[in-house]
Design an enzyme around this catalytic site. Structure first.
Site, PDB file in Angstrom:
ATOM      1  N   ALA A  14       6.252 -70.100 -12.548  1.00  0.00           N
ATOM      2  CA  ALA A  14       6.578 -69.319 -13.738  1.00  0.00           C
ATOM      3  C   ALA A  14       7.989 -69.727 -14.162  1.00  0.00           C
ATOM      4  O   ALA A  14       8.555 -70.672 -13.601  1.00  0.00           O
ATOM      5  CB  ALA A  14       6.483 -67.834 -13.431  1.00  0.00           C
ATOM      6  N   GLY A  17      10.686 -70.125 -11.361  1.00  0.00           N
ATOM      7  CA  GLY A  17      10.336 -71.196 -10.429  1.00  0.00           C
ATOM      8  C   GLY A  17      10.593 -72.567 -11.035  1.00  0.00           C
ATOM      9  O   GLY A  17      11.230 -73.430 -10.418  1.00  0.00           O
ATOM     10  N   THR A  37      -2.625 -71.544  -9.569  1.00  0.00           N
ATOM     11  CA  THR A  37      -3.433 -72.180 -10.613  1.00  0.00           C
ATOM     12  C   THR A  37      -2.886 -73.598 -10.758  1.00  0.00           C
ATOM     13  O   THR A  37      -1.817 -73.809 -11.324  1.00  0.00           O
ATOM     14  CB  THR A  37      -3.292 -71.398 -11.950  1.00  0.00           C
ATOM     15  OG1 THR A  37      -3.537 -70.033 -11.679  1.00  0.00           O
ATOM     16  CG2 THR A  37      -4.229 -71.912 -13.006  1.00  0.00           C
ATOM     17  N   SER A 131      19.658 -64.172  -8.902  1.00  0.00           N
ATOM     18  CA  SER A 131      19.987 -63.503 -10.167  1.00  0.00           C
ATOM     19  C   SER A 131      20.491 -64.499 -11.189  1.00  0.00           C
ATOM     20  O   SER A 131      21.067 -65.527 -10.848  1.00  0.00           O
ATOM     21  CB  SER A 131      21.053 -62.439  -9.943  1.00  0.00           C
ATOM     22  OG  SER A 131      21.401 -61.874 -11.195  1.00  0.00           O
ATOM     23  N   GLY A 132      20.285 -64.127 -12.438  1.00  0.00           N
ATOM     24  CA  GLY A 132      20.825 -64.950 -13.527  1.00  0.00           C
ATOM     25  C   GLY A 132      19.783 -65.284 -14.564  1.00  0.00           C
ATOM     26  O   GLY A 132      20.073 -65.995 -15.525  1.00  0.00           O
ATOM     27  N   LYS A 185      20.776 -57.634  -3.369  1.00  0.00           N
ATOM     28  CA  LYS A 185      20.252 -57.905  -4.721  1.00  0.00           C
ATOM     29  C   LYS A 185      19.823 -56.598  -5.402  1.00  0.00           C
ATOM     30  O   LYS A 185      20.032 -56.412  -6.600  1.00  0.00           O
ATOM     31  CB  LYS A 185      19.071 -58.884  -4.650  1.00  0.00           C
ATOM     32  CG  LYS A 185      18.360 -59.123  -5.998  1.00  0.00           C
ATOM     33  CD  LYS A 185      19.325 -59.683  -7.031  1.00  0.00           C
ATOM     34  CE  LYS A 185      18.735 -60.216  -8.321  1.00  0.00           C
ATOM     35  NZ  LYS A 185      17.755 -59.487  -9.029  1.00  0.00           N
ATOM     36  N   HIS A 188      22.861 -54.991  -6.593  1.00  0.00           N
ATOM     37  CA  HIS A 188      23.277 -55.751  -7.778  1.00  0.00           C
ATOM     38  C   HIS A 188      22.522 -55.243  -9.007  1.00  0.00           C
ATOM     39  O   HIS A 188      23.101 -54.986 -10.053  1.00  0.00           O
ATOM     40  CB  HIS A 188      23.007 -57.245  -7.562  1.00  0.00           C
ATOM     41  CG  HIS A 188      23.008 -58.059  -8.824  1.00  0.00           C
ATOM     42  ND1 HIS A 188      21.939 -58.054  -9.706  1.00  0.00           N
ATOM     43  CD2 HIS A 188      23.935 -58.863  -9.375  1.00  0.00           C
ATOM     44  CE1 HIS A 188      22.218 -58.835 -10.747  1.00  0.00           C
ATOM     45  NE2 HIS A 188      23.427 -59.340 -10.554  1.00  0.00           N
ATOM     46  N   ASN A 189      21.228 -55.090  -8.870  1.00  0.00           N
ATOM     47  CA  ASN A 189      20.424 -54.644 -10.011  1.00  0.00           C
ATOM     48  C   ASN A 189      20.771 -53.215 -10.416  1.00  0.00           C
ATOM     49  O   ASN A 189      20.811 -52.899 -11.603  1.00  0.00           O
ATOM     50  CB  ASN A 189      18.933 -54.753  -9.688  1.00  0.00           C
ATOM     51  CG  ASN A 189      18.416 -56.164  -9.886  1.00  0.00           C
ATOM     52  OD1 ASN A 189      19.160 -57.130  -9.723  1.00  0.00           O
ATOM     53  ND2 ASN A 189      17.161 -56.299 -10.239  1.00  0.00           N
ATOM     54  N   GLU A 192      23.794 -53.443 -12.276  1.00  0.00           N
ATOM     55  CA  GLU A 192      23.417 -54.015 -13.594  1.00  0.00           C
ATOM     56  C   GLU A 192      22.944 -52.889 -14.532  1.00  0.00           C
ATOM     57  O   GLU A 192      23.368 -52.816 -15.692  1.00  0.00           O
ATOM     58  CB  GLU A 192      22.309 -55.047 -13.358  1.00  0.00           C
ATOM     59  CG  GLU A 192      21.611 -55.591 -14.589  1.00  0.00           C
ATOM     60  CD  GLU A 192      20.423 -56.497 -14.197  1.00  0.00           C
ATOM     61  OE1 GLU A 192      20.611 -57.428 -13.395  1.00  0.00           O
ATOM     62  OE2 GLU A 192      19.306 -56.259 -14.697  1.00  0.00           O
ATOM     63  N   ARG A 289      17.226 -44.158 -18.780  1.00  0.00           N
ATOM     64  CA  ARG A 289      16.036 -44.935 -19.183  1.00  0.00           C
ATOM     65  C   ARG A 289      14.816 -44.007 -19.224  1.00  0.00           C
ATOM     66  O   ARG A 289      13.965 -44.133 -20.094  1.00  0.00           O
ATOM     67  CB  ARG A 289      15.794 -46.106 -18.237  1.00  0.00           C
ATOM     68  CG  ARG A 289      16.847 -47.197 -18.350  1.00  0.00           C
ATOM     69  CD  ARG A 289      16.386 -48.500 -17.710  1.00  0.00           C
ATOM     70  NE  ARG A 289      17.492 -49.455 -17.626  1.00  0.00           N
ATOM     71  CZ  ARG A 289      17.356 -50.739 -17.314  1.00  0.00           C
ATOM     72  NH1 ARG A 289      16.165 -51.231 -17.040  1.00  0.00           N
ATOM     73  NH2 ARG A 289      18.400 -51.536 -17.262  1.00  0.00           N
ATOM     74  N   ARG A 448      23.988 -20.289   1.275  1.00  0.00           N
ATOM     75  CA  ARG A 448      22.936 -20.687   2.216  1.00  0.00           C
ATOM     76  C   ARG A 448      22.904 -19.726   3.407  1.00  0.00           C
ATOM     77  O   ARG A 448      21.845 -19.346   3.907  1.00  0.00           O
ATOM     78  CB  ARG A 448      23.152 -22.123   2.697  1.00  0.00           C
ATOM     79  CG  ARG A 448      22.990 -23.164   1.603  1.00  0.00           C
ATOM     80  CD  ARG A 448      23.301 -24.571   2.095  1.00  0.00           C
ATOM     81  NE  ARG A 448      22.340 -25.058   3.067  1.00  0.00           N
ATOM     82  CZ  ARG A 448      22.629 -25.386   4.319  1.00  0.00           C
ATOM     83  NH1 ARG A 448      23.874 -25.311   4.754  1.00  0.00           N
ATOM     84  NH2 ARG A 448      21.691 -25.806   5.136  1.00  0.00           N
ATOM     85  N   HIS A 454      21.764 -19.932   7.234  1.00  0.00           N
ATOM     86  CA  HIS A 454      21.830 -21.371   7.534  1.00  0.00           C
ATOM     87  C   HIS A 454      23.137 -21.795   8.209  1.00  0.00           C
ATOM     88  O   HIS A 454      23.303 -22.971   8.492  1.00  0.00           O
ATOM     89  CB  HIS A 454      21.604 -22.178   6.259  1.00  0.00           C
ATOM     90  CG  HIS A 454      20.215 -22.047   5.712  1.00  0.00           C
ATOM     91  ND1 HIS A 454      19.108 -22.488   6.405  1.00  0.00           N
ATOM     92  CD2 HIS A 454      19.749 -21.489   4.573  1.00  0.00           C
ATOM     93  CE1 HIS A 454      18.019 -22.224   5.698  1.00  0.00           C
ATOM     94  NE2 HIS A 454      18.382 -21.605   4.577  1.00  0.00           N
TER      95      HIS A 454
END
Ligand code: 6PG
Length: 491
Positions: A14, A17, A37, A131-132, A185, A188-189, A192, A289, A448, A454
């Site tokens: 893809a 890659g 494929t 990443s990138g 990573k 990192h995201n 981001e 989001r 509590r 508690h």
């Protein structure tokens, strides 16, 4: 049979890659390319890879036969079951010491499991953050490999030459054991997501608050990109804002305000909750989001819920824009502070030996969050690799102090305008909470204990005969309850 020629194999043709293969080829490595494929292999060799040293393989067996030992095979396939399926298919064709590298956005617990499973069979596993995007893969990504430490010497040269370079240093180093590469990573995201949300909020304030046009906002971002905010995301946002549709309108104003997400930001927020770390900015970025996703509901709500009367801005615009730059900078400092706190905590828990200066260095170039700012984080951790938090570093401590007045003015003004700034606001709330010796958790503990027995502990210096130091204390607040307390445990 001819001697194997491939330095490294890659499965998954893809966009990432293909670009990574061409990049590795440019750096002098012979890559063997395979795709499930197989017509894609033919197409790739006849087009993008034409005239290169790239070698094709039309079966897993052929791929393995064409690789020099120890074999190094990168999987760039969809995270999840596809990775396990390819690993299973590869195993019968591998020899002990061969290395499988997963370069997808895999969830780190999967990489921990895969490292263990493959090591038990005598193979080595690397889970590597890549990443990138397309551009990074082609010309130099940020690579964050972790997994079996014995794999690193074998892949180091290929990885470090393929990665982006900043001031002659590769944006790639060994991250740590088992799932550490994919963990880093993931963080990192998450960061981001936070950076993107902060920029979106700054845009909203400039547009809805100051009433500026996209071109004017682009100019402000371009100016910011020459200072402390110099980064890939600020740069591309300025380009996005200037991009016009055929009718001359900024294209961005025609994009449906509903953000997608593939889950890595959510994973970071979940990891933060699991670790008990206040990574609030990433959390808010994920929730923003989610809120954006409620478009239909927001349309209905906008008709029946009024905000404050919008008043034209009467202050000094230049000062306001400078304040906004400081607010963005300070919020970013909080977000990275939180992100590094999370990595520290997880490293402690999982016994990973993370090199924080190295991580910041890996993120300086090649990746989506690349920025000048990451150079300053690198320096902070180079000065003190045991830094408790970025806010204890002189440089960032001073920067946060300097930004504080403007940052507060921006959050206050946005609140008065009714413009939502979840990321700016939570950053400021974190800053104020973090710098508070006393927070109102005494009230929570009392509540509590009042309703559920508690228990609580006494504040240092306030001990007495009833309130003994270090003990779990229960008080009969109403005179009605008994003296039996609930057991203490953490969910
Ligand atoms: C990168 C990015 C990338 C990520 C996309 C989409 O480092 O190149 O982080 O890995 O998958 O940016 O992420 P979302 O769809 O979750 O926004």
């Amino acid at each position: 049979m001819a001697a194997p020629v491939g330095d490294i194999g890659l499965i998954g043709l893809a966009v990432m890659g293909q670009n990574l293969i061409l990049n590795m080829n440019d750096k002098g490595f012979t890559v063997v390319a395979y795709n499930r494929t197989t017509s894609k292999v033919d197409h790739f060799l006849a087009n993008e890879a034409k005239g290169t040293k790239v070698v094709g393989a039309w079966s897993i067996e052929e791929l393995c036969a064409k690789l020099k030992r120890p074999r190094k095979i990168i999987l760039l396939v969809k995270a999840g079951p596809a990775v396990d399926s390819f690993i299973e298919q590869l195993i019968p064709h591998l020899e002990p010491g061969d290395i499988i590298i997963d370069g997808g956005n895999s969830h780190y617990p999967d990489s921990i499991r895969r490292t263990k499973e493959l090591e038990a069979k005598g193979f080595l596993f690397v889970g590597s953050g890549v990443s990138g995007g397309e551009e990074g893969a082609r010309h130099g990504p940020s690579l964050m490999p972790g997994g079996s430490p014995a794999a690193w010497p074998a892949i180091k040269e290929i990885f470090q030459k393929t990665a982006a370079q900043v001031n002659g240093e590769p944006c790639c180093d060994w991250v740590g054991e088992t799932g550490a590469g994919h963990y880093v990573k993931m963080v990192h995201n998450g960061i981001e997501y936070g950076d993107m949300q902060l920029i979106a909020e700054a845009y909203d304030i400039l547009k809805r608050g100051l009433g500026l046009h996209e071109d004017e906002i682009a100019d402000i971002f371009t100016t910011w990109n020459k200072g402390v905010l110099d980064s890939f995301l600020i740069e591309i946002t300025a380009n996005i804002l200037r991009f016009k549709d055929d009718d001359g309108e900024p294209l961005v104003t025609k994009i449906l305000d509903q953000a997608g997400q593939k889950g890595t930001g959510k994973w970071t927020a979940i990891a933060a909750l699991d670790a008990g770390m206040p990574v609030t900015l990433i959390g808010e970025a994920v929730f923003a989001r989610c809120l954006s996703g409620l478009k239909e509901e927001r349309i209905r709500a906008s008709k029946v819920i009024a905000g404050p009367q919008k008043e034209a801005f009467k202050g000094d615009k230049k000062q306001f824009i400078d304040d906004l730059e400081q607010a963005l900078y300070a919020s970013k400092i909080m977000s990275y502070t939180q992100g590094f706190m999370l990595m520290r905590e997880t490293a402690k828990e999982l016994n990973w030996n993370l090199n924080y200066a190295g991580i910041a260095r890996m993120w300086r170039g090649g990746c989506i969050i690349k920025s000048v700012f990451l150079g300053d984080i690198t320096s902070a951790y180079q000065k003190n690799q045991n830094l408790e938090s970025l806010l204890f570093d002189d440089f960032f401590n001073k920067a946060a102090h300097k930004a504080q007045p403007g940052w507060r003015r921006i959050v206050a003004q946005a609140v008065l305008w009714g413009i939502p700034t979840p990321a700016f606001s939570t950053a400021l709330a974190f800053f104020d909470g973090y710098r508070s010796e006393i927070v109102p958790a005494n009230i929570l503990q009392a509540q509590r204990d009042y309703f559920g027995a508690h228990t609580f502990k006494v504040l240092l210096g306030k001990e007495n005969a009833k309130l003994k130091a270090g003990q779990d204390i229960h008080i009969n607040w109403t005179g009605r309850g008994g003296s039996v307390s609930a057991s203490t445990y953490s969910a």
